[in-house]
Design a protein around this motif. Structure first.
Motif, PDB file in Angstrom:
ATOM      1  N   ASP A 179       0.822  -1.215   0.000  1.00  0.00           N
ATOM      2  CA  ASP A 179       0.000   0.000   0.000  1.00  0.00           C
ATOM      3  C   ASP A 179       0.854   1.263   0.000  1.00  0.00           C
ATOM      4  O   ASP A 179       0.306   2.372   0.039  1.00  0.00           O
ATOM      5  CB  ASP A 179      -0.916   0.009   1.237  1.00  0.00           C
ATOM      6  CG  ASP A 179      -1.937  -1.123   1.198  1.00  0.00           C
ATOM      7  OD1 ASP A 179      -2.308  -1.526   0.073  1.00  0.00           O
ATOM      8  OD2 ASP A 179      -2.346  -1.598   2.273  1.00  0.00           O
ATOM      9  N   LEU A 180       2.156   1.113  -0.046  1.00  0.00           N
ATOM     10  CA  LEU A 180       3.042   2.271  -0.029  1.00  0.00           C
ATOM     11  C   LEU A 180       3.065   2.935  -1.406  1.00  0.00           C
ATOM     12  O   LEU A 180       3.132   2.269  -2.438  1.00  0.00           O
ATOM     13  CB  LEU A 180       4.451   1.825   0.354  1.00  0.00           C
ATOM     14  CG  LEU A 180       5.461   2.938   0.671  1.00  0.00           C
ATOM     15  CD1 LEU A 180       5.107   3.609   1.996  1.00  0.00           C
ATOM     16  CD2 LEU A 180       6.872   2.363   0.743  1.00  0.00           C
ATOM     17  N   ASP A 181       2.980   4.258  -1.393  1.00  0.00           N
ATOM     18  CA  ASP A 181       3.171   5.020  -2.628  1.00  0.00           C
ATOM     19  C   ASP A 181       4.696   5.156  -2.834  1.00  0.00           C
ATOM     20  O   ASP A 181       5.331   6.061  -2.279  1.00  0.00           O
ATOM     21  CB  ASP A 181       2.509   6.396  -2.501  1.00  0.00           C
ATOM     22  CG  ASP A 181       2.507   7.150  -3.826  1.00  0.00           C
ATOM     23  OD1 ASP A 181       3.508   7.027  -4.572  1.00  0.00           O
ATOM     24  OD2 ASP A 181       1.532   7.847  -4.123  1.00  0.00           O
ATOM     25  N   VAL A 182       5.258   4.242  -3.610  1.00  0.00           N
ATOM     26  CA  VAL A 182       6.712   4.131  -3.731  1.00  0.00           C
ATOM     27  C   VAL A 182       7.321   5.398  -4.318  1.00  0.00           C
ATOM     28  O   VAL A 182       8.340   5.900  -3.831  1.00  0.00           O
ATOM     29  CB  VAL A 182       7.087   2.905  -4.586  1.00  0.00           C
ATOM     30  CG1 VAL A 182       8.597   2.865  -4.849  1.00  0.00           C
ATOM     31  CG2 VAL A 182       6.636   1.627  -3.902  1.00  0.00           C
ATOM     32  N   LEU A 183       6.686   5.930  -5.348  1.00  0.00           N
ATOM     33  CA  LEU A 183       7.265   7.075  -6.036  1.00  0.00           C
ATOM     34  C   LEU A 183       7.372   8.283  -5.116  1.00  0.00           C
ATOM     35  O   LEU A 183       8.441   8.906  -5.001  1.00  0.00           O
ATOM     36  CB  LEU A 183       6.430   7.415  -7.271  1.00  0.00           C
ATOM     37  CG  LEU A 183       6.961   8.541  -8.151  1.00  0.00           C
ATOM     38  CD1 LEU A 183       8.371   8.232  -8.642  1.00  0.00           C
ATOM     39  CD2 LEU A 183       6.026   8.779  -9.338  1.00  0.00           C
ATOM     40  N   ARG A 184       6.287   8.617  -4.439  1.00  0.00           N
ATOM     41  CA  ARG A 184       6.307   9.782  -3.544  1.00  0.00           C
ATOM     42  C   ARG A 184       7.228   9.544  -2.350  1.00  0.00           C
ATOM     43  O   ARG A 184       7.911  10.473  -1.887  1.00  0.00           O
ATOM     44  CB  ARG A 184       4.895  10.082  -3.064  1.00  0.00           C
ATOM     45  CG  ARG A 184       3.976  10.609  -4.173  1.00  0.00           C
ATOM     46  CD  ARG A 184       2.548  10.727  -3.684  1.00  0.00           C
ATOM     47  NE  ARG A 184       2.444  11.628  -2.552  1.00  0.00           N
ATOM     48  CZ  ARG A 184       1.409  11.650  -1.695  1.00  0.00           C
ATOM     49  NH1 ARG A 184       0.400  10.797  -1.863  1.00  0.00           N
ATOM     50  NH2 ARG A 184       1.386  12.509  -0.696  1.00  0.00           N
ATOM     51  N   THR A 185       7.281   8.308  -1.866  1.00  0.00           N
ATOM     52  CA  THR A 185       8.143   7.987  -0.715  1.00  0.00           C
ATOM     53  C   THR A 185       9.615   8.185  -1.067  1.00  0.00           C
ATOM     54  O   THR A 185      10.362   8.816  -0.312  1.00  0.00           O
ATOM     55  CB  THR A 185       7.908   6.539  -0.268  1.00  0.00           C
ATOM     56  OG1 THR A 185       6.557   6.397   0.181  1.00  0.00           O
ATOM     57  CG2 THR A 185       8.865   6.150   0.852  1.00  0.00           C
ATOM     58  N   VAL A 186      10.044   7.647  -2.205  1.00  0.00           N
ATOM     59  CA  VAL A 186      11.451   7.772  -2.594  1.00  0.00           C
ATOM     60  C   VAL A 186      11.791   9.239  -2.859  1.00  0.00           C
ATOM     61  O   VAL A 186      12.893   9.704  -2.525  1.00  0.00           O
ATOM     62  CB  VAL A 186      11.756   6.908  -3.822  1.00  0.00           C
ATOM     63  CG1 VAL A 186      13.175   7.159  -4.332  1.00  0.00           C
ATOM     64  CG2 VAL A 186      11.594   5.424  -3.481  1.00  0.00           C
TER      65      VAL A 186
END
Length: 513
Positions: A179-186
């Motif tokens: 459920d992690l928004d990978v793009l925004r997190t990185v």
């Protein structure tokens, strides 16, 4: 009938001096034709052939090859194209050796991912789903770093749902990372969590070098800068180890073709200092042996001379292939006309030429002998068409031979017969005739299995899988020229016999027979 000029008795005969001049004139005209053919489309193909022969040199040790190619990479001006190709080879064959190097350069990793969603998702969007063993690649590094440093970075994790997940919940249910928004997190980590890019967790994920597959050219470009601008010792150590451990032939085939002609000649001159001083013409049993001996004995050889020698000595079949192209029909006709005239020369004329070559400079003598052996290659390619024609050539030139084909499906005689100019095979043919009569009765009982046979019962048969057929004209032989070690097929005989002639004549020249 083709004369191979192998008779040592003829070496004691005295030929006509005028015939030697005529033979040299003929070879000079042949040289002109061959040179026009191998350079007709530019010199690239001739360079490629020479690089192939250089890659076969056998006297280069691992330490020698490291020094050779390091000299190439550090020459002035630097050969960045060679270095770039070498780095691609390392990233392809041994990426794990470079992974730890890139892990120490956090600024390069940040630059790699900044403003590039595709790269971010390829590396970090690899979280394990329910029932899967674990996260992979950058996802594993991201999750491990986030748990260990949750006090300072957990709030930078962006979730796709209405609310975020707590460390305690995600620890018991790791698949929640889906459920992690990978793009925004990185992107948050790039801006607010600089420690992640130099962390042990990220370094460990880079160790196998799999990250280089995402954009190999980016890393090649960065490594070029690390080598030549920063002189990074860790990376030079990797390069030197690769150059030491990799096969010499592999390095040559992938790197030498990038050199211009000046660089290629300089590389050859460098090789000469590693060639054993004991190399002699008796060692001419492999493709590059003539080149080793020439580099050792001639210091002023030009690239044009090497192109020609290499073509006629090591790549005669490729010249024939070019001659058979429609665009070289005229040259093919001229070669055929020239070699038709060469058939008038006797054994005595040939050996007079050999004695004349003894007095010449080594590279000149090798050129004439190479051209002469190639002319035989051409003639043999026309003559070696059938079993009978091949065996006649063997007998005429005193070459012992045995049939190498194993016809276990149609013959019970497992002992090969030996033939040669001094061997009478009449009895063996008579025995074979009796056996064929017995086989004929068996064929009548097995007509469904073997429907069509010729009179000797061996013209054509199907293999055990029923898919291929073998004809008499396609038989192979074991020859005395190599101690009966290898089975030679009609397609390979011209090249083998002409090479054997070259070897024989060169031995005579350098032993001054």
């Amino acid at each position: 009938m083709v004369q191979l000029y192998l008779s040592k008795a003829a070496a004691d005969m005295s030929g006509d001096g005028d015939s030697v001049k005529e033979r040299l004139s003929l070879l000079q005209r042949l040289e002109s034709i061959i040179w026009s053919i191998i350079t007709s489309g530019g010199r690239y193909e001739a360079r490629l052939w020479l690089c192939n022969t250089i890659s076969c040199i056998q006297c280069i040790t691992p330490n020698n090859q490291r020094e050779l190619f390091l000299d190439l990479m550090t020459s002035k001006p630097p050969k960045h194209d060679v270095a770039a190709q070498l780095l691609r080879m390392i990233l392809e064959k041994s990426p794990e050796k470079v992974g730890p190097v890139i892990a120490k350069k956090s600024y390069l990793l940040e630059k790699f991912f900044e403003g590039n969603p595709r790269r971010i998702l390829q590396w970090f969007d690899n979280f394990a789903g329910a029932g899967e063993s674990g996260h992979r690649k950058g996802a594993r590094a991201l999750s491990q770093f986030a748990f260990v440093n949750r006090d300072i970075c957990w709030e930078e994790l962006e979730w796709k749902g209405r609310h975020g997940q707590s460390p305690a919940v995600v620890a018991t249910k790791p698949h929640y990372f889906h459920d992690l928004d990978v793009l925004r997190t990185v992107e948050n980590f790039l801006e607010y969590v600089p420690d992640f890019w130099s962390s042990n967790e990220l370094a460990e994920s880079l160790r196998d070098g799999e990250i280089f597959k995402i954009d190999t050219q980016y890393f090649v470009d960065q490594f070029i800068k690390l080598l030549y601008e920063e002189n990074l010792e860790d990376l030079w150590v990797v390069v030197e180890k690769f150059l030491t451990e990799e096969q010499y032939s592999y390095l040559c085939q992938h790197l030498l073709i990038l050199l211009d002609e000046h660089g290629l000649l300089a590389f050859l001159n460098s090789i000469s200092r590693y060639i054993f001083t004991g190399v002699q013409c008796k060692d001419y049993g492999y493709q590059s042996s003539w080149l080793e001996y020439l580099l050792l004995s001639s210091t002023d050889i030009t690239l044009n001379e090497l192109f020609l020698l290499n073509a006629v000595i090591s790549h005669g079949r490729k010249i024939l292939h070019l001659l058979n192209d429609e665009e070289h029909t005229e040259e093919n006709g001229r070669v055929e006309e020239l070699l038709r005239a060469a058939s008038m020369f006797s054994d005595a004329d040939h050996w007079t030429l050999i004695r004349e070559c003894i007095t010449m400079r080594k590279k000149v003598a090798m050129k004439w002998i190479g051209l002469h052996s190639w002319s035989l290659h051409y003639i043999l390619s026309k003559e070696c068409k059938t079993r009978e024609s091949c065996e006649s050539i063997f007998i005429r030139n005193g070459i012992g031979f045995r049939k190498a084909d194993d016809y276990t499906l149609v013959s019970y005689d497992s002992y090969p017969k030996t033939y040669g100019s001094a061997i009478d095979d009449k009895d063996s043919r008579r025995v074979g005739g009796k056996k064929r009569k017995r086989d004929k009765k068996k064929r009548k009982r097995n007509k469904d299995d073997h429907e069509e046979w010729n009179s000797d019962g061996l013209d054509e048969f199907k293999t055990s899988n029923g898919q291929q057929s073998l004809k008499l004209e396609e038989r192979s032989w074991l020859l005395s020229t190599d101690g009966y070690l290898c089975a030679w097929h009609t397609a390979d005989l011209p090249e083998h016999l002409s090479s054997y002639c070259f070897l024989t004549w060169m031995k005579c020249i350098y032993s001054k027979c």
